[in-house]
Each structure stands twice: as structure tokens, then as C-alpha cells.
Design an enzyme around this catalytic site. Structure first.
Site, short mmCIF file in Angstrom:
data_model
loop_
_atom_site.label_atom_id
_atom_site.label_comp_id
_atom_site.label_asym_id
_atom_site.label_seq_id
_atom_site.Cartn_x
_atom_site.Cartn_y
_atom_site.Cartn_z
N LYS A 204 0.83 -1.21 0.00
CA LYS A 204 0.00 0.00 0.00
C LYS A 204 0.86 1.26 0.00
O LYS A 204 2.02 1.25 0.39
CB LYS A 204 -0.99 -0.04 1.16
N ARG A 244 -3.26 -10.47 4.26
CA ARG A 244 -3.62 -10.52 2.84
C ARG A 244 -2.46 -9.91 2.07
O ARG A 244 -2.19 -8.72 2.22
CB ARG A 244 -4.91 -9.70 2.63
N1 PMM Z 1 -7.41 -3.86 0.22
C1 PMM Z 1 -7.59 -3.92 -1.11
C2 PMM Z 1 -8.51 -4.84 -1.66
N2 PMM Z 1 -9.20 -5.69 -0.86
N3 PMM Z 1 -9.68 -6.52 1.28
C3 PMM Z 1 -9.51 -6.47 2.60
N4 PMM Z 1 -10.19 -7.33 3.40
N5 PMM Z 1 -8.66 -5.59 3.19
C4 PMM Z 1 -7.95 -4.68 2.45
O1 PMM Z 1 -7.21 -3.86 3.05
C5 PMM Z 1 -8.10 -4.70 1.04
C6 PMM Z 1 -9.00 -5.66 0.48
C7 PMM Z 1 -6.84 -3.00 -2.01
O2 PMM Z 1 -5.59 -3.51 -2.29
P1 PMM Z 1 -5.20 -4.40 -3.61
O3 PMM Z 1 -5.24 -3.48 -4.82
O4 PMM Z 1 -3.86 -4.91 -3.30
O5 PMM Z 1 -6.18 -5.52 -3.79
#
Ligand code: PMM
Length: 272
Positions: A204, A244
Site C-alpha cells: 500500500k 492478505r
Molecule cells: N485492500 C484492497 C482490496 N481488498 N480486502 C480487505 N479485506 N482488506 C484490504 O485492506 C483490502 C482488500 C486494495 O488492495 P489491492 O489493490 O492490493 O487488492
């Protein structure tokens, strides 16, 4: 949890896995590298992103879910829409990961309650287009805890099994850097809510802004892996239930070192 975005425009891996074959191969690789679940998203949630419609989102994720489920890969669907969650569950997804914590679609709770599946409720204040305007807190940790408690109460009132609810602080979602760091430092307060906590800092932008170069430029998205791993190990050591991440192998290696070095969990296990 391994991240698989089948979008043309996610900040972290946008466009890389938009084709079916590449997406399936990457999902299989994430699982092989140690992901207990692969999280599939068909709509970018990066700050400022415009929304796509539900049929587009479904057409992106369902074919990938079908193939990965057939290959035995456990899957979650990263969506805020009930119709997308229902189609994904029908295609083989086992978990709903809802970055809106149930706020974006009033139909989501019924889909989750009917499926009896785990539901990840993330802290959220509004859609990506204007979410950074909503990053206004007196005490971010206390407010995120209060708002998540409300999300749990609403989910349970709608018939969702409380034992299947996972919470997530929503790093970067209506949060500035200082808010993300406060939530990381005081993760124990979220864990004290009594639900499993998912921590999702991977790549991020606040990590990029921490690692500025000599000219003050933030570190690019593809070069934030070591920082990501540090956040994941610290979160798990603080009691997070899961992380994640994009690079599952590197994270799994780091967590293996943490476990072998005498994590409380390992000590409990070896003394039993
Ligand atoms: N961040 C992203 C997408 N999905 N889901 C959860 N549960 N928590 C998060 O912080 C989150 C998510 C955005 O990041 P990406 O582009 O790496 O998917």
C-alpha cells in the site's frame, strides 16, 4: 490470503492477471506458495477509482473462480456487491471479503447468511472515488473499533453467524498514513473485539511514502515487499488471524522464521 486482482486498474497488480489463463495460473501458484485462501477481486478499490457495473465484475471473476475451484484452490470473493458474491459462491468461492463491511449493498448480509460462509467485514466509510475525504478522526483506533462493532451487530441482526465474522481495519480506506500506522501500532485493540482480524497492508502507498528516496519520491509499488513482510510479521506476532498479501511465498517464509523462533503459538504447542 493471496491477492488475485482480475482488473485492468488495481494499484498493485492491475492488468497483470486480467486474462483467464494468467489469472488461473497465478491463483494456483499463490495456493502452492502457501495461501490458505486466494482472494479474487474484479473491481479496483484504489483511491479515486471509478466503479464498474455488476455484470462486468461478475464476468471478470466467475470464470476464474470456476477454474480455480475445480483445481482445489480455496477462494474468497473480494466484492461489495451481493449479486457478485452470490454468483461467486455459486461458482465455488467459500468466503466473502467485503471491503465495505456490509455498508455498500443492503442485500449482502442475506447472501452471506444463506450461504453460511465466513464474511470479512472491513472498516470503510465510502466508495473509492471520495474515500480519502472521509479520513477524519479524533482517535482513529477507537473510531474504527466502534464502527466495526456496529458492523458486527448489524450482520448478526441480519442472521449472520457471529462465529463466521472476520474483522479488518481497512488500511488505506479513508485512512491517511498516520491512521494506518496508529492502527498497526494498536492492533491489539481490534483483536480485543473478540473476532479474528485480517491485516492487509501489502504494497500500500503509505509504505511507499515511508520509504522515500533521496529526492523525496515514494518507493514504487513493486519495490515495497520487504516493508510488506515486516508489517505482516508484526501483525501476526500481535495476534492477527491472517494477512492478505501479494507475495505469498516471501510472507510464508518470514512467518515460518517467526514461528520457529518461539512464537507464543509454537510454545503453547510444544508444551502441550
Ligand atoms: N485492500 C484492497 C482490496 N481488498 N480486502 C480487505 N479485506 N482488506 C484490504 O485492506 C483490502 C482488500 C486494495 O488492495 P489491492 O489493490 O492490493 O487488492
Amino acid at each position: 490470503m493471496g491477492v488475485l486482482n482480475v482488473t485492468p486498474d488495481s494499484f498493485s497488480d492491475g492488468g497483470r492477471y486480467a486474462g483467464l489463463e494468467a489469472a488461473v495460473a497465478h491463483g494456483v501458484a499463490l495456493h502452492r506458495d502457501g495461501a490458505d485462501v486466494v482472494d479474487i477481486g474484479g473491481e479496483s478499490t484504489r483511491p479515486g477509482a471509478d466503479r464498474v457495473d455488476a455484470p462486468t465484475e461478475i464476468s471478470r471473476v466467475v470464470p476464474v473462480i470456476r477454474e480455480l475451484a475445480a483445481a482445489g484452490v480455496p477462494l474468497s470473493i473480494d466484492t461489495t456487491r451481493a449479486a457478485v458474491a452470490a454468483a461467486a459462491i455459486e461458482a465455488g468461492a467459500a468466503v466473502v471479503n467485503d471491503v465495505s463491511g456490509g455498508l455498500a449493498d443492503p442485500g449482502m448480509a442475506a447472501v452471506v447468511a444463506d450461504a453460511g460462509c465466513p464474511w470479512i467485514l472491513m472498516h470503510w466509510r465510502g466508495h473509492s472515488r471520495r474515500m480519502q475525504e472521509l479520513a477524519d478522526y479524533r482517535d482513529v483506533v477507537a473510531e474504527v473499533c466502534d464502527e466495526l462493532r456496529q458492523r458486527v451487530d448489524d450482520a448478526v441482526a441480519a442472521g449472520v453467524d457471529p462465529a463466521r465474522i472476520v474483522l479488518d481495519p481497512g488500511l488505506g480506506f479513508a485512512k491517511r498514513g498516520e491512521h494506518n500506522w496508529a492502527l498497526s501500532a494498536r492492533l491489539g485493540e481490534l483483536i480485543a473485539l473478540g473476532r479474528p482480524v485480517l491485516f492487509a497492508a501489502s504494497r500500500k502507498s503509505y509504505l511507499g511514502r515511508l520509504l522515500v528516496d533521496a529526492k523525496g519520491e515514494p518507493r514504487p509499488v513493486d519495490d515495497r515487499e520487504a516493508a510488506t513482510i515486516a508489517t505482516s510479521v508484526l501483525a501476526v506476532a500481535a495476534g492477527a488471524w491472517g494477512v492478505r498479501v501479494h507475495d505469498v511465498r516471501a510472507t510464508a517464509d518470514a512467518l515460518a522464521v517467526w514461528r520457529a523462533t518461539g512464537s507464543p503459538r509454537l510454545e503453547r504447542h510444544t508444551h502441550e
